[in-house]
Design an enzyme around this catalytic site. Structure first.
Site, mmCIF file in Angstrom:
data_model
loop_
_atom_site.group_PDB
_atom_site.id
_atom_site.type_symbol
_atom_site.label_atom_id
_atom_site.label_comp_id
_atom_site.label_asym_id
_atom_site.label_seq_id
_atom_site.Cartn_x
_atom_site.Cartn_y
_atom_site.Cartn_z
ATOM 1 N N ASP A 14 5.103 -8.129 -8.662
ATOM 2 C CA ASP A 14 4.872 -9.208 -7.203
ATOM 3 C C ASP A 14 6.075 -8.312 -6.811
ATOM 4 O O ASP A 14 6.232 -8.720 -5.214
ATOM 5 C CB ASP A 14 5.791 -10.428 -7.663
ATOM 6 C CG ASP A 14 5.399 -11.726 -6.797
ATOM 7 O OD1 ASP A 14 5.637 -10.957 -5.894
ATOM 8 O OD2 ASP A 14 5.270 -12.947 -7.073
ATOM 9 N N CYS A 240 4.430 -11.818 -0.761
ATOM 10 C CA CYS A 240 2.497 -11.257 -0.854
ATOM 11 C C CYS A 240 2.379 -10.877 0.610
ATOM 12 O O CYS A 240 2.561 -10.938 1.879
ATOM 13 C CB CYS A 240 1.862 -12.647 -0.576
ATOM 14 S SG CYS A 240 0.215 -12.409 -1.416
#
Length: 306
Positions: A14, A240
């Site tokens: 991530d 994201c």
């Protein structure tokens, strides 16, 4: 004995997917080894996605194979579809993590599918893994479970519906993700209670971001609701690419400090995490690093839980 809380470090996946530059494979592996040396026992080391979309993840297969050599480490890899899950299993991942966006806008942007279509994809992955890789764990994260930067408010009933559909598809490990970091502690408590009432112990963890500065407060709310599995990223890396405005994950060092100070056992050494920050900085010297513990220093009053 003190109660155990499991932390899965997601920085190598991530965190790096939003990095401005690409971390060399050797540097990435050295960082992961440093995290493992600090006592981190679960690391999401990468994702099996097309390199043209997220070039930072192009070496995930090699990174998984390296991470498998580290004793006692659970190697996690993200896969958005069956092809990715097959690649993760082939590389040797101990656990495959699959995202399912609750909000339609994020699902379209991230996966080019509706939430229900992605639930069907998960069902196919469940069937394939039962037949071909029963030794590999499968977890599914309900992304945008607390709000979406594309669609706005995400109804709690919709989170419950998607979680129930995943449980019905055979998923036994389901997490809730505050993908864009919009949650507050009261919302964390409410959604966790509602989902648990529907799927019981299949709800296992929280993935939290710190966009609004409430990440650690939200972790505490989840802890008070009985959650004992959390995702976090060293130095608060993350975000994201398909969720505008999303910032980094909660900081692993700060989360460990809070948990151990409260008497929970993580098995992670704070000094080791600080040392791992140096490895991260060496591999990505231009990336901003966050965290209150690293900034202030470990206080003399700190005592690890036993």
């Amino acid at each position: 004995m003190s109660e155990m809380v499991t932390i899965c470090e997601v920085g190598p996946r991530d965190g790096l997917q939003m990095a401005k530059s690409i971390m060399a494979t050797e540097a990435k592996c050295a960082w992961i080894a440093g995290l493992a040396a600090a006592g981190v026992r679960e690391i999401e080391v990468g994702s099996f996605v097309p390199a043209r979309l997220i070039p930072q993840m192009a070496d995930t297969g090699a990174v998984v194979r390296f991470a498998r050599t580290l004793p006692g480490l659970t190697v996690v890899a993200l896969a958005p579809n069956l092809r990715g899950a097959e690649a993760a299993v082939d590389a040797g991942a101990h656990r495959v993590s699959v995202p399912v966006s609750v909000s339609a806008g994020h699902s379209r942007a991230n996966l080019n599918r509706t939430p229900d279509e992605q639930v069907a994809v998960v069902g196919a992955i469940v069937d394939w893994m039962r037949a071909h890789a029963p030794q590999v764990e499968l977890e599914v994260a309900c992304s945008t479970a607390f709000g979406c930067s594309i669609d706005g408010v995400v109804p709690e009933d919709e989170v419950v519906r998607i979680a129930a559909a995943l449980a019905a598809a055979g998923v036994s490990q389901i997490g809730l993700a505050d993908t864009v970091g919009y949650a507050n502690p009261a919302q964390i408590r409410s959604v966790v209670r509602a989902v648990r009432a529907e799927i019981g112990p299949a709800l296992v963890g929280l993935h939290l971001h710190d966009t609004m500065g409430l990440g650690i407060a939200n972790a505490l709310a989840g802890l008070e609701e009985g959650i004992r599995d959390f995702d976090s990223a060293l130095a608060g890396l993350g975000g994201c690419p398909f969720a505008p405005g999303a910032s980094g994950n909660i900081v692993t060092e700060d989360l460990v400090f809070m948990l151990e100070s409260m008497g929970f056992v993580t098995g992670i050494d704070l000094d080791g995490l600080i040392a791992a920050r140096a490895l991260l900085h060496a591999g990505l010297p231009g990336e901003a690093m966050h965290g209150q513990v690293a900034r202030a220093g470990i206080p003399r009053t700190f005592q690890r839980a036993a």
